[in-house]
Design a protein around this motif. Sequence first.
Motif, PDB file in Angstrom:
ATOM      1  N   HIS A 130     -28.997  19.664  34.716  1.00  0.00           N
ATOM      2  CA  HIS A 130     -29.760  18.917  35.117  1.00  0.00           C
ATOM      3  C   HIS A 130     -29.474  17.319  35.518  1.00  0.00           C
ATOM      4  N   SER A 131     -28.225  17.279  35.831  1.00  0.00           N
ATOM      5  CA  SER A 131     -27.573  15.900  36.334  1.00  0.00           C
ATOM      6  C   SER A 131     -27.170  15.888  37.649  1.00  0.00           C
ATOM      7  N   PRO A 132     -27.835  15.742  38.653  1.00  0.00           N
ATOM      8  CA  PRO A 132     -27.377  16.046  40.238  1.00  0.00           C
ATOM      9  C   PRO A 132     -26.394  15.216  40.344  1.00  0.00           C
ATOM     10  N   ASP A 133     -26.095  13.795  40.061  1.00  0.00           N
ATOM     11  CA  ASP A 133     -25.079  13.202  40.405  1.00  0.00           C
ATOM     12  C   ASP A 133     -23.861  13.670  39.871  1.00  0.00           C
ATOM     13  N   ALA A 134     -23.675  14.191  38.728  1.00  0.00           N
ATOM     14  CA  ALA A 134     -22.521  14.514  37.905  1.00  0.00           C
ATOM     15  C   ALA A 134     -22.172  15.955  38.532  1.00  0.00           C
ATOM     16  N   GLU A 135     -23.505  16.661  38.974  1.00  0.00           N
ATOM     17  CA  GLU A 135     -23.027  18.101  39.415  1.00  0.00           C
ATOM     18  C   GLU A 135     -22.147  18.024  40.742  1.00  0.00           C
ATOM     19  N   LYS A 136     -22.654  17.201  41.547  1.00  0.00           N
ATOM     20  CA  LYS A 136     -22.080  16.860  43.006  1.00  0.00           C
ATOM     21  C   LYS A 136     -20.736  16.548  42.879  1.00  0.00           C
ATOM     22  N   LYS A 137     -20.298  15.545  41.700  1.00  0.00           N
ATOM     23  CA  LYS A 137     -19.092  15.224  41.588  1.00  0.00           C
ATOM     24  C   LYS A 137     -18.320  16.416  41.149  1.00  0.00           C
ATOM     25  N   PHE A 138     -18.838  17.221  40.099  1.00  0.00           N
ATOM     26  CA  PHE A 138     -18.051  18.369  39.863  1.00  0.00           C
ATOM     27  C   PHE A 138     -17.597  19.392  40.636  1.00  0.00           C
ATOM     28  N   VAL A 139     -18.630  19.706  41.530  1.00  0.00           N
ATOM     29  CA  VAL A 139     -18.452  20.804  42.597  1.00  0.00           C
ATOM     30  C   VAL A 139     -17.562  20.294  43.669  1.00  0.00           C
ATOM     31  N   ALA A 140     -17.465  19.102  44.122  1.00  0.00           N
ATOM     32  CA  ALA A 140     -16.615  18.461  44.609  1.00  0.00           C
ATOM     33  C   ALA A 140     -15.242  18.523  44.268  1.00  0.00           C
ATOM     34  N   GLU A 141     -14.875  18.724  43.042  1.00  0.00           N
ATOM     35  CA  GLU A 141     -13.642  18.707  42.618  1.00  0.00           C
ATOM     36  C   GLU A 141     -12.763  20.393  42.839  1.00  0.00           C
ATOM     37  N   GLY A 142     -13.922  21.342  43.257  1.00  0.00           N
ATOM     38  CA  GLY A 142     -13.192  22.506  43.874  1.00  0.00           C
ATOM     39  C   GLY A 142     -12.905  23.661  42.839  1.00  0.00           C
ATOM     40  N   THR A 143     -13.621  23.491  41.733  1.00  0.00           N
ATOM     41  CA  THR A 143     -13.204  24.514  40.761  1.00  0.00           C
ATOM     42  C   THR A 143     -14.515  25.646  40.531  1.00  0.00           C
ATOM     43  N   ALA A 144     -15.629  24.821  41.182  1.00  0.00           N
ATOM     44  CA  ALA A 144     -16.958  25.673  40.949  1.00  0.00           C
ATOM     45  C   ALA A 144     -17.081  26.571  42.122  1.00  0.00           C
ATOM     46  N   GLY A 145     -18.103  27.361  42.177  1.00  0.00           N
ATOM     47  CA  GLY A 145     -18.499  28.142  43.187  1.00  0.00           C
ATOM     48  C   GLY A 145     -19.781  27.676  43.878  1.00  0.00           C
ATOM     49  N   ARG A 146     -20.953  28.470  43.901  1.00  0.00           N
ATOM     50  CA  ARG A 146     -22.046  28.131  44.545  1.00  0.00           C
ATOM     51  C   ARG A 146     -22.904  27.150  43.445  1.00  0.00           C
ATOM     52  N   ARG A 147     -23.573  26.192  44.073  1.00  0.00           N
ATOM     53  CA  ARG A 147     -24.398  25.203  43.191  1.00  0.00           C
ATOM     54  C   ARG A 147     -25.888  25.501  43.766  1.00  0.00           C
ATOM     55  N   LEU A 148     -26.814  25.930  43.393  1.00  0.00           N
ATOM     56  CA  LEU A 148     -27.990  26.557  43.703  1.00  0.00           C
ATOM     57  C   LEU A 148     -29.189  25.936  43.086  1.00  0.00           C
ATOM     58  N   LEU A 149     -30.297  25.440  43.872  1.00  0.00           N
ATOM     59  CA  LEU A 149     -31.569  24.956  43.201  1.00  0.00           C
ATOM     60  C   LEU A 149     -32.351  26.032  42.567  1.00  0.00           C
ATOM     61  N   VAL A 150     -32.521  25.780  41.195  1.00  0.00           N
ATOM     62  CA  VAL A 150     -33.479  26.684  40.560  1.00  0.00           C
ATOM     63  C   VAL A 150     -35.020  26.169  40.200  1.00  0.00           C
TER      64      VAL A 150
END
Length: 278
Positions: free
Chosen positions: A86-106
């Motif tokens: 639950h840290s949206p700004d950090a999550e977006k930066k992490f996903v942009a790095e390219g090692t993660a798959g889907r990021r879904l709202l829960v």
Amino acid sequence: MRAARWAVAVLAFVLLTACGGGAAGPSAERSLILATTTSTQDSGLLDDLLPAFTADTGWQVKTVAVGSGQAIELGRRGEADVLLVHSPDAEKKFVAEGTAGRRLLVMHNDFVLVGPDADPAGIRGVGVADAMKRIADSGSVFVARGDDSGTAAREKTLWQQAGVTPAGDWYQETGQGMGATLRVAAEKNGYTLSDRATYLSQPDGLTLLNEGDPGLLNVYHVIEMTTKAGDRVQPEAGAAFADWITGPAAQQRIGEFGRAQFGQPLFVPDAGKPEPVP
């Protein structure tokens, strides 16, 4: 590499068990590692969800409950299959790095400011930025997590919005999770920022004093990991968890969790809905 993965998982499980953490029992065949926040554990939500997930899918879960920043770092190192954070700004930066798959709202709930019922800083009924400034100006004890969590990140944002750089004897960091930080705040007769779910699950000694500001929205996402983060990652495990927790059965459980005990749900299910915004 499989042996290395198993060693990491077992160590995490043993440490969590020693500290009272709640992980599902191990399975050599279908076992995944979930890196998540302390709020999902301290509120009791994982105790409700994970047995149902295992029953529905056959996947056992080893939980590592840390701050969102630490959970993301575990994903970055390929030491978790899936994240619930639950840290949206950090999550977006992490996903942009390219090692993660889907990021879904829960789901979402909100943050609240809690403290002594006497409220020496006078934060009842004022905007959250004003509340933070009043705490600082009064020199009232504020107990912070200081642990790179989503809650700690939001707290820093609130201080910035209040024009305050917290420092001095009144500002104390625990370096611990939400449940422990609430207990310390109660012991010190101080204020703290908490997610609503964890506060409601252990409110002894503290009063909810400030809530409802748009800046206190608290949103959770699930993030799948891929083998781009490391060859220990099991993408099928992460996908199974992401699909399940955003599916109708889990979303119904989330929407009901806490209602019987507290008279209100502790989280609002959001899968398939527009992203909540302040």
